[in-house]
Design an enzyme around this catalytic site. Structure first.
Site, short mmCIF file in Angstrom:
data_model
loop_
_atom_site.label_atom_id
_atom_site.label_comp_id
_atom_site.label_asym_id
_atom_site.label_seq_id
_atom_site.Cartn_x
_atom_site.Cartn_y
_atom_site.Cartn_z
N CYS A 135 0.83 -1.21 0.00
CA CYS A 135 0.00 0.00 0.00
C CYS A 135 0.86 1.26 0.00
O CYS A 135 1.41 1.64 1.03
CB CYS A 135 -0.94 -0.01 1.22
SG CYS A 135 -1.97 1.46 1.32
N CYS A 138 -0.39 4.12 2.17
CA CYS A 138 -0.12 3.92 3.60
C CYS A 138 1.35 4.16 3.91
O CYS A 138 1.69 4.78 4.91
CB CYS A 138 -0.45 2.47 4.02
SG CYS A 138 -1.97 1.82 3.35
N ASP A 139 2.24 3.60 3.10
CA ASP A 139 3.65 3.52 3.49
C ASP A 139 4.60 4.38 2.67
O ASP A 139 5.78 4.50 3.02
CB ASP A 139 4.12 2.05 3.41
CG ASP A 139 3.31 1.15 4.34
OD1 ASP A 139 2.87 1.65 5.40
OD2 ASP A 139 3.11 -0.03 4.02
#
Ligand code: NDP
Length: 311
Positions: A135, A138-139
């Site tokens: 992701c 997200c990261d």
């Protein structure tokens, strides 16, 4: 007879539980044990979550799920640990079967989520959350100014590559063919981006360095020539698709061609009146904890209205 049964215990399921419990519907949550991973969903295998509003310092994924669970329980959600093995939505009230019980429900909220597909490389699982991610939203932030690679040739891979190009020093897209699967517009955007390079007809043979506990590079294999090469990257984003956890709903609810539950646009209503779906199980586009929570809230409000109209 339960008025609301929630299947799944990620952000979508717990938000539905909080709303349903506060509406005095005494929801039952079946939190899942085996199928599709651990109770609590995908955040249980995430470390730092920095994009969930209300946590300016960030929060660990498992800690966030513990807080969700506490909040559901506080308002009287009954939570049982079991996998739903089979459902009968052909008549009302609905029936759900775990290996031990038959559960009867007036309304059902499905929030069983999805799971990322992985490449099954020798060192991949050891480096998840240590440079290997599924992701970028997200990261990606953790890889600012660094070199990263994205695996896949679909819309997700292009979207992630474009997103990462805005943060990282360079992005190499690794695709197993010489033609992208992604829609034309997404593909062109990536192909035109000077920060994005492409490794065509290539596969990742392994990711290093599990011993160091971080990603230092990958071994690439050209699938046409068999030639292997090394690429130094600090992040490896796997974007080869997700699998929604919908096996038990096949033939019981309308699913799209990728297996996601179909909902009426702007609602969480599935093809069966009184059955609602929230979170990643019905969303292949956004896939965020906060959007799952949003649709969980919608599902609880819709279930409450459904009960008010039918009871
Ligand atoms: P897709 O299934 O569309 O694409 C997966 C990609 O990964 C393909 O290029 C595939 O290669 C590759 N792949 C699959 N398995 C492997 C493997 N084992 N090793 C190497 N490569 C592999 O998944 P997406 O997640 O990209 O998209 C899912 C759906 O969501 C699609 O319908 C998509 O259009 C949609 N979507 C839409 C977005 C938008 O409109 N903004 C954003 C994101 C997704 P190959 O091409 O050779 O099969």
């Amino acid at each position: 007879m339960h008025r609301v049964v929630i299947i799944g215990s990620g952000p979508g399921g717990h938000t539905a539980a909080i709303y349903a419990a506060r509406a005095n519907l005494k929801p039952l949550m079946i939190e899942g044990q085996v199928r599709g991973g651990v109770a609590g969903g995908q955040l249980m295998i995430t470390t730092e979550v920095e994009n969930f509003p209300g946590f300016p310092e960030g929060v660990q994924g498992p800690e966030l799920m513990e807080l969700f669970k506490k909040q559901s329980a506080r308002f009287g959600t009954e939570i049982i640990s079991a996998d739903v093995e089979r459902v009968d939505f052909s008549q009302h009230p609905f029936k759900l079967y775990t290996d031990e019980q038959e559960i009867v429900a007036q309304t059902v909220i499905i929030a069983t989520g999805a799971r990322a597909r992985w490449l099954d490389l020798p060192n991949e699982q050891k480096l998840i959350n240590h440079g290997v991610s599924a992701c970028a939203t997200c990261d990606g932030y953790f890889f600012r100014g660094l070199d990263v690679a994205v695996v896949g040739g679909g819309d997700t891979a292009m979207e992630e590559a474009n997103y990462l190009a805005g943060l990282c020093k360079s992005v190499t897209v690794i695709h197993r063919r010489s033609e992208l699967r992604a829609s034309k517009i997404m593909a062109e955007r990536a192909l035109k981006n000077p920060k994005i390079k492409f490794a065509w007809d290539s596969a990742v043979a392994d990711v290093h360095d599990a011993e160091a506990g971080k990603v230092t590079g990958i071994t690439l294999e050209n699938l046409k020539t068999g030639k292997k090469s090394q690429l130094a990257v600090e992040g490896l984003f796997i974007a080869i698709g997700h699998t929604p956890n919908t096996d038990i709903f096949e033939g019981k609810l309308a699913l799209d061609e990728n297996g996601y539950i179909k909902t009426k646009p702007g609602t969480t209503q599935t093809s069966v009146d009184g059955v609602f779906a929230a979170g990643d199980v019905q969303d292949h586009v956004y896939r965020q904890a906060v959007t799952a929570a949003g649709t969980g809230c919608m599902a609880a409000i819709e279930a409450e209205r459904w009960l008010a109209a039918h009871e």
